[in-house]
Design a protein around this motif. Structure first.
Motif, PDB file in Angstrom:
ATOM      1  N   LEU A  69       0.840  -1.196   0.000  1.00 37.19           N
ATOM      2  CA  LEU A  69       0.000   0.000   0.000  1.00 37.19           C
ATOM      3  C   LEU A  69       0.876   1.247   0.000  1.00 37.19           C
ATOM      4  O   LEU A  69       1.969   1.247   0.585  1.00 37.19           O
ATOM      5  CB  LEU A  69      -0.889   0.015   1.242  1.00 37.19           C
ATOM      6  CG  LEU A  69      -1.955  -1.066   1.318  1.00 37.19           C
ATOM      7  CD1 LEU A  69      -2.661  -0.995   2.662  1.00 37.19           C
ATOM      8  CD2 LEU A  69      -2.965  -0.919   0.198  1.00 37.19           C
ATOM      9  N   PRO A  70       0.409   2.300  -0.619  1.00 39.66           N
ATOM     10  CA  PRO A  70       1.160   3.557  -0.560  1.00 39.66           C
ATOM     11  C   PRO A  70       1.291   4.043   0.882  1.00 39.66           C
ATOM     12  O   PRO A  70       0.451   3.758   1.734  1.00 39.66           O
ATOM     13  CB  PRO A  70       0.300   4.527  -1.387  1.00 39.66           C
ATOM     14  CG  PRO A  70      -0.548   3.660  -2.247  1.00 39.66           C
ATOM     15  CD  PRO A  70      -0.745   2.396  -1.501  1.00 39.66           C
ATOM     16  N   ASP A  71       2.350   4.791   1.141  1.00 42.94           N
ATOM     17  CA  ASP A  71       2.628   5.258   2.506  1.00 42.94           C
ATOM     18  C   ASP A  71       1.496   6.109   3.060  1.00 42.94           C
ATOM     19  O   ASP A  71       1.172   6.009   4.244  1.00 42.94           O
ATOM     20  CB  ASP A  71       3.934   6.061   2.531  1.00 42.94           C
ATOM     21  CG  ASP A  71       5.157   5.162   2.393  1.00 42.94           C
ATOM     22  OD1 ASP A  71       5.032   3.957   2.697  1.00 42.94           O
ATOM     23  OD2 ASP A  71       6.218   5.672   1.992  1.00 42.94           O
ATOM     24  N   GLU A  72       0.895   6.931   2.225  1.00 40.09           N
ATOM     25  CA  GLU A  72      -0.161   7.809   2.739  1.00 40.09           C
ATOM     26  C   GLU A  72      -1.374   7.004   3.203  1.00 40.09           C
ATOM     27  O   GLU A  72      -2.007   7.344   4.207  1.00 40.09           O
ATOM     28  CB  GLU A  72      -0.561   8.850   1.681  1.00 40.09           C
ATOM     29  CG  GLU A  72      -1.004   8.242   0.364  1.00 40.09           C
ATOM     30  CD  GLU A  72      -1.230   9.290  -0.711  1.00 40.09           C
ATOM     31  OE1 GLU A  72      -1.791   8.910  -1.754  1.00 40.09           O
ATOM     32  OE2 GLU A  72      -0.845  10.449  -0.517  1.00 40.09           O
ATOM     33  N   ALA A  75      -2.732   6.775   7.062  1.00 41.60           N
ATOM     34  CA  ALA A  75      -4.132   7.065   7.385  1.00 41.60           C
ATOM     35  C   ALA A  75      -4.774   5.867   8.095  1.00 41.60           C
ATOM     36  O   ALA A  75      -5.563   6.043   9.034  1.00 41.60           O
ATOM     37  CB  ALA A  75      -4.907   7.395   6.106  1.00 41.60           C
ATOM     38  N   GLN A  76      -4.423   4.672   7.677  1.00 36.66           N
ATOM     39  CA  GLN A  76      -4.943   3.469   8.317  1.00 36.66           C
ATOM     40  C   GLN A  76      -4.460   3.384   9.765  1.00 36.66           C
ATOM     41  O   GLN A  76      -5.237   3.098  10.675  1.00 36.66           O
ATOM     42  CB  GLN A  76      -4.504   2.232   7.533  1.00 36.66           C
ATOM     43  CG  GLN A  76      -5.027   0.923   8.084  1.00 36.66           C
ATOM     44  CD  GLN A  76      -4.531  -0.264   7.281  1.00 36.66           C
ATOM     45  OE1 GLN A  76      -3.574  -0.167   6.522  1.00 36.66           O
ATOM     46  NE2 GLN A  76      -5.193  -1.387   7.438  1.00 36.66           N
ATOM     47  N   ASP A  77      -3.176   3.648   9.977  1.00 39.75           N
ATOM     48  CA  ASP A  77      -2.635   3.629  11.334  1.00 39.75           C
ATOM     49  C   ASP A  77      -3.290   4.691  12.218  1.00 39.75           C
ATOM     50  O   ASP A  77      -3.587   4.438  13.391  1.00 39.75           O
ATOM     51  CB  ASP A  77      -1.118   3.829  11.308  1.00 39.75           C
ATOM     52  CG  ASP A  77      -0.385   2.649  10.676  1.00 39.75           C
ATOM     53  OD1 ASP A  77      -0.975   1.548  10.622  1.00 39.75           O
ATOM     54  OD2 ASP A  77       0.780   2.833  10.250  1.00 39.75           O
ATOM     55  N   ALA A  78      -3.523   5.873  11.653  1.00 39.86           N
ATOM     56  CA  ALA A  78      -4.173   6.945  12.412  1.00 39.86           C
ATOM     57  C   ALA A  78      -5.603   6.546  12.781  1.00 39.86           C
ATOM     58  O   ALA A  78      -6.065   6.811  13.904  1.00 39.86           O
ATOM     59  CB  ALA A  78      -4.181   8.242  11.607  1.00 39.86           C
ATOM     60  N   GLN A  92     -13.022   9.444   7.131  1.00 39.39           N
ATOM     61  CA  GLN A  92     -13.225  10.135   5.854  1.00 39.39           C
ATOM     62  C   GLN A  92     -11.905  10.283   5.090  1.00 39.39           C
ATOM     63  O   GLN A  92     -11.862  10.081   3.873  1.00 39.39           O
ATOM     64  CB  GLN A  92     -13.858  11.518   6.090  1.00 39.39           C
ATOM     65  CG  GLN A  92     -14.319  12.177   4.826  1.00 39.39           C
ATOM     66  CD  GLN A  92     -15.376  11.374   4.089  1.00 39.39           C
ATOM     67  OE1 GLN A  92     -16.305  10.858   4.693  1.00 39.39           O
ATOM     68  NE2 GLN A  92     -15.228  11.252   2.784  1.00 39.39           N
ATOM     69  N   GLU A  93     -10.838  10.607   5.805  1.00 36.51           N
ATOM     70  CA  GLU A  93      -9.539  10.733   5.150  1.00 36.51           C
ATOM     71  C   GLU A  93      -9.106   9.396   4.558  1.00 36.51           C
ATOM     72  O   GLU A  93      -8.639   9.322   3.414  1.00 36.51           O
ATOM     73  CB  GLU A  93      -8.486  11.225   6.152  1.00 36.51           C
ATOM     74  CG  GLU A  93      -7.108  11.373   5.539  1.00 36.51           C
ATOM     75  CD  GLU A  93      -6.042  11.765   6.564  1.00 36.51           C
ATOM     76  OE1 GLU A  93      -4.874  11.811   6.164  1.00 36.51           O
ATOM     77  OE2 GLU A  93      -6.384  12.014   7.729  1.00 36.51           O
ATOM     78  N   PHE A  94      -9.280   8.306   5.321  1.00 33.89           N
ATOM     79  CA  PHE A  94      -8.910   6.981   4.834  1.00 33.89           C
ATOM     80  C   PHE A  94      -9.746   6.609   3.611  1.00 33.89           C
ATOM     81  O   PHE A  94      -9.214   6.116   2.607  1.00 33.89           O
ATOM     82  CB  PHE A  94      -9.094   5.955   5.962  1.00 33.89           C
ATOM     83  CG  PHE A  94      -8.726   4.558   5.571  1.00 33.89           C
ATOM     84  CD1 PHE A  94      -7.409   4.197   5.372  1.00 33.89           C
ATOM     85  CD2 PHE A  94      -9.702   3.585   5.399  1.00 33.89           C
ATOM     86  CE1 PHE A  94      -7.061   2.902   5.012  1.00 33.89           C
ATOM     87  CE2 PHE A  94      -9.370   2.293   5.040  1.00 33.89           C
ATOM     88  CZ  PHE A  94      -8.045   1.953   4.842  1.00 33.89           C
ATOM     89  N   LYS A  95     -11.042   6.855   3.666  1.00 27.23           N
ATOM     90  CA  LYS A  95     -11.911   6.538   2.523  1.00 27.23           C
ATOM     91  C   LYS A  95     -11.513   7.328   1.279  1.00 27.23           C
ATOM     92  O   LYS A  95     -11.487   6.790   0.166  1.00 27.23           O
ATOM     93  CB  LYS A  95     -13.370   6.831   2.886  1.00 27.23           C
ATOM     94  CG  LYS A  95     -13.997   5.789   3.786  1.00 27.23           C
ATOM     95  CD  LYS A  95     -15.370   6.162   4.289  1.00 27.23           C
ATOM     96  CE  LYS A  95     -16.323   6.626   3.233  1.00 27.23           C
ATOM     97  NZ  LYS A  95     -17.671   6.919   3.750  1.00 27.23           N
ATOM     98  N   ASP A  96     -11.190   8.600   1.462  1.00 30.40           N
ATOM     99  CA  ASP A  96     -10.796   9.439   0.325  1.00 30.40           C
ATOM    100  C   ASP A  96      -9.502   8.934  -0.312  1.00 30.40           C
ATOM    101  O   ASP A  96      -9.385   8.863  -1.543  1.00 30.40           O
ATOM    102  CB  ASP A  96     -10.631  10.895   0.767  1.00 30.40           C
ATOM    103  CG  ASP A  96     -11.962  11.551   1.123  1.00 30.40           C
ATOM    104  OD1 ASP A  96     -13.019  11.010   0.716  1.00 30.40           O
ATOM    105  OD2 ASP A  96     -11.938  12.584   1.822  1.00 30.40           O
ATOM    106  N   LEU A  97      -8.528   8.556   0.510  1.00 31.29           N
ATOM    107  CA  LEU A  97      -7.259   8.063  -0.028  1.00 31.29           C
ATOM    108  C   LEU A  97      -7.438   6.725  -0.750  1.00 31.29           C
ATOM    109  O   LEU A  97      -6.833   6.494  -1.807  1.00 31.29           O
ATOM    110  CB  LEU A  97      -6.223   7.930   1.089  1.00 31.29           C
ATOM    111  CG  LEU A  97      -5.696   9.247   1.666  1.00 31.29           C
ATOM    112  CD1 LEU A  97      -4.831   8.993   2.891  1.00 31.29           C
ATOM    113  CD2 LEU A  97      -4.924  10.009   0.604  1.00 31.29           C
ATOM    114  N   VAL A  98      -8.283   5.865  -0.216  1.00 33.63           N
ATOM    115  CA  VAL A  98      -8.538   4.579  -0.872  1.00 33.63           C
ATOM    116  C   VAL A  98      -9.259   4.807  -2.195  1.00 33.63           C
ATOM    117  O   VAL A  98      -8.926   4.181  -3.215  1.00 33.63           O
ATOM    118  CB  VAL A  98      -9.342   3.637   0.059  1.00 33.63           C
ATOM    119  CG1 VAL A  98      -9.851   2.415  -0.688  1.00 33.63           C
ATOM    120  CG2 VAL A  98      -8.490   3.208   1.242  1.00 33.63           C
TER     121      VAL A  98
END
Length: 154
Positions: free
Chosen positions: A107-110, A114-117, A137-143
């Motif tokens: 997975l990309p670092d970002e 976000a997953q860890d956060a 929301q941030e995790f969903k947006d990045l995915v």
């Protein structure tokens, strides 16, 4: 007191299930027949002894088969060892060819951050998981962004 219940007075016994009120009648003749067909203690011991003897005989037979199998393999051990190794190696090669390959994508670092956060937020707020809406929301947006990028490359 109670002596009339233990004696068979010729009346059928009636059992009623409280959950399903359907009476079940059992006649005293049937009860007597069941009591007469039960094996006594002596015949139970006989049955138990027969079972033990049969088990012992079966164990002895298995032991003799094992020992004869071990003896025959030791006689031709050196001649069959190489053949068995070749066959085993061929079988392993065939299994390796037919085994599904698993592609693991990193997975990309970002997304990982976000997953860890998000996981950390859930751990810090076990009783109030709705407080982690921003991280979700941030995790969903990045995915979603990563999915769109993948679809664009295909």
């Amino acid at each position: 007191m109670g002596s009339s219940q233990s004696k068979g007075d010729g009346q059928p016994m009636v059992f009623v299930n409280e959950e399903n009120p359907v009476p079940v009648r059992v006649s005293t003749a049937f009860v007597k027949q069941l009591q007469q067909t039960q094996p006594d203690e002596g015949s139970r011991q006989d049955i138990e002894n027969q079972v033990r003897q049969r088990v012992q005989a079966e164990l002895a037979r298995i032991q003799t088969e094992k020992s004869s199998a071990v003896d025959t393999t030791h006689v031709g051990y050196k001649s069959t060892t190489n053949a068995n190794a070749v066959v085993t190696e061929q079988e392993l090669d065939q299994l390796a060819k037919h085994a599904p390959t698993k592609h693991i994508k990193v997975l990309p670092d970002e997304i990982t951050k976000a997953q860890d956060a998000l996981i950390l937020c859930y751990k810090n707020n076990p009783e109030r998981s709705l407080d982690c809406w921003a991280e979700v929301q941030e995790f969903k947006d990045l995915v979603q962004k990563a999915q769109n990028a993948f679809i664009a490359t295909v």
